[in-house]
Design a protein around this motif. Structure first.
Motif, PDB file in Angstrom:
ATOM      1  N   THR A  21       0.857  -1.178   0.000  1.00  0.00           N
ATOM      2  CA  THR A  21       0.000   0.000   0.000  1.00  0.00           C
ATOM      3  C   THR A  21       0.894   1.230   0.000  1.00  0.00           C
ATOM      4  N   ALA A  22       0.677   2.113  -0.969  1.00  0.00           N
ATOM      5  CA  ALA A  22       1.453   3.346  -1.086  1.00  0.00           C
ATOM      6  C   ALA A  22       0.565   4.525  -0.709  1.00  0.00           C
ATOM      7  N   THR A  23       1.130   5.423   0.082  1.00  0.00           N
ATOM      8  CA  THR A  23       0.418   6.619   0.504  1.00  0.00           C
ATOM      9  C   THR A  23       1.353   7.811   0.349  1.00  0.00           C
ATOM     10  N   GLY A  24       0.876   8.848  -0.324  1.00  0.00           N
ATOM     11  CA  GLY A  24       1.681  10.047  -0.509  1.00  0.00           C
ATOM     12  C   GLY A  24       1.990  10.289  -1.962  1.00  0.00           C
ATOM     13  N   GLN A  25       3.178  10.834  -2.226  1.00  0.00           N
ATOM     14  CA  GLN A  25       3.574  11.218  -3.562  1.00  0.00           C
ATOM     15  C   GLN A  25       4.619  10.256  -4.120  1.00  0.00           C
ATOM     16  N   ILE A  26       4.445   9.891  -5.384  1.00  0.00           N
ATOM     17  CA  ILE A  26       5.465   9.100  -6.075  1.00  0.00           C
ATOM     18  C   ILE A  26       6.075  10.019  -7.119  1.00  0.00           C
ATOM     19  N   ASP A  27       7.299  10.446  -6.839  1.00  0.00           N
ATOM     20  CA  ASP A  27       7.958  11.410  -7.710  1.00  0.00           C
ATOM     21  C   ASP A  27       9.437  11.068  -7.831  1.00  0.00           C
ATOM     22  N   ILE A  28      10.198  11.976  -8.364  1.00  0.00           N
ATOM     23  CA  ILE A  28      11.615  11.721  -8.606  1.00  0.00           C
ATOM     24  C   ILE A  28      12.364  11.369  -7.316  1.00  0.00           C
ATOM     25  N   ASP A  29      11.904  11.892  -6.192  1.00  0.00           N
ATOM     26  CA  ASP A  29      12.565  11.614  -4.914  1.00  0.00           C
ATOM     27  C   ASP A  29      12.133  10.293  -4.291  1.00  0.00           C
ATOM     28  N   THR A  30      10.898   9.876  -4.538  1.00  0.00           N
ATOM     29  CA  THR A  30      10.365   8.698  -3.853  1.00  0.00           C
ATOM     30  C   THR A  30      10.228   7.458  -4.728  1.00  0.00           C
ATOM     31  N   ALA A  31      10.212   7.630  -6.051  1.00  0.00           N
ATOM     32  CA  ALA A  31      10.056   6.483  -6.948  1.00  0.00           C
ATOM     33  C   ALA A  31      11.141   5.419  -6.743  1.00  0.00           C
ATOM     34  N   PRO A  32      12.404   5.809  -6.507  1.00  0.00           N
ATOM     35  CA  PRO A  32      13.413   4.767  -6.276  1.00  0.00           C
ATOM     36  C   PRO A  32      13.118   3.899  -5.047  1.00  0.00           C
ATOM     37  N   ALA A  33      12.527   4.482  -4.023  1.00  0.00           N
ATOM     38  CA  ALA A  33      12.177   3.711  -2.826  1.00  0.00           C
ATOM     39  C   ALA A  33      11.061   2.714  -3.126  1.00  0.00           C
ATOM     40  N   LEU A  34      10.091   3.135  -3.924  1.00  0.00           N
ATOM     41  CA  LEU A  34       9.010   2.238  -4.320  1.00  0.00           C
ATOM     42  C   LEU A  34       9.573   1.062  -5.113  1.00  0.00           C
ATOM     43  N   ARG A  35      10.393   1.368  -6.078  1.00  0.00           N
ATOM     44  CA  ARG A  35      10.992   0.318  -6.904  1.00  0.00           C
ATOM     45  C   ARG A  35      11.839  -0.630  -6.056  1.00  0.00           C
ATOM     46  N   ALA A  36      12.661  -0.068  -5.183  1.00  0.00           N
ATOM     47  CA  ALA A  36      13.538  -0.898  -4.347  1.00  0.00           C
ATOM     48  C   ALA A  36      12.730  -1.830  -3.447  1.00  0.00           C
ATOM     49  N   ARG A  37      11.671  -1.323  -2.852  1.00  0.00           N
ATOM     50  CA  ARG A  37      10.845  -2.161  -1.963  1.00  0.00           C
ATOM     51  C   ARG A  37      10.168  -3.270  -2.755  1.00  0.00           C
ATOM     52  N   ALA A  38       9.653  -2.947  -3.922  1.00  0.00           N
ATOM     53  CA  ALA A  38       9.009  -3.956  -4.757  1.00  0.00           C
ATOM     54  C   ALA A  38      10.010  -5.029  -5.173  1.00  0.00           C
ATOM     55  N   LEU A  39      11.216  -4.624  -5.551  1.00  0.00           N
ATOM     56  CA  LEU A  39      12.225  -5.593  -5.969  1.00  0.00           C
ATOM     57  C   LEU A  39      12.675  -6.475  -4.805  1.00  0.00           C
TER      58      LEU A  39
END
Length: 129
Positions: A21-39
């Motif tokens: 579950t993602a909450t907040g903004q997915i942008d240039i600063d946070t997209a790498p964290a989303l990708r890393a967690r998914a991987l």
């Protein structure tokens, strides 16, 4: 995991399936964290991901590219990426680019679980909206 503008919660892991579950903004600063967690989840044996975006308030092209990267990695692991509660603006971007044909979207995480033949987690909100 909590970045300054993005919170990622793994609400469910069951065999090869995981709900993030993602909450907040997915942008240039946070997209790498989303990708890393998914991987990390894919590498941990959960190649089928459901990403609940109901709490996402903004997603720029970096977030869009992260979704495509996650999809590629899931596919490489014989998995999949499904989206739930996709915000309207992102849904339009997925449709216009044709990416919506590659990653199915569901109104709620519970519908995505059902499509995977799994039972949605119970509890407060159960990760599903």
């Amino acid at each position: 995991m909590n970045d300054s503008n993005l919170t990622l919660t793994v609400a469910h892991t069951d065999g090869p399936l995981a709900l993030v579950t993602a909450t907040g903004q997915i942008d240039i600063d946070t997209a790498p964290a989303l990708r890393a967690r998914a991987l990390e989840l894919i590498a941990a044996g959960h190649p089928h991901l459901i990403l609940d975006l109901g709490g996402v308030t903004f997603c720029d092209s970096s977030g869009f590219n992260a979704l495509i990267g996650i999809l590629r990695c899931a596919n490489d692991a014989d998995g999949s990426l499904a989206l739930a509660a996709v915000p309207d603006r992102l849904s339009r971007m997925l449709d216009l680019t044709g990416v919506s044909r590659l990653m199915p979207s569901y109104a709620h995480a519970a519908e995505a679980f059902k499509a995977h033949g799994a039972t949605a987690p119970a509890g407060p909100g159960g990760g599903c909206r």
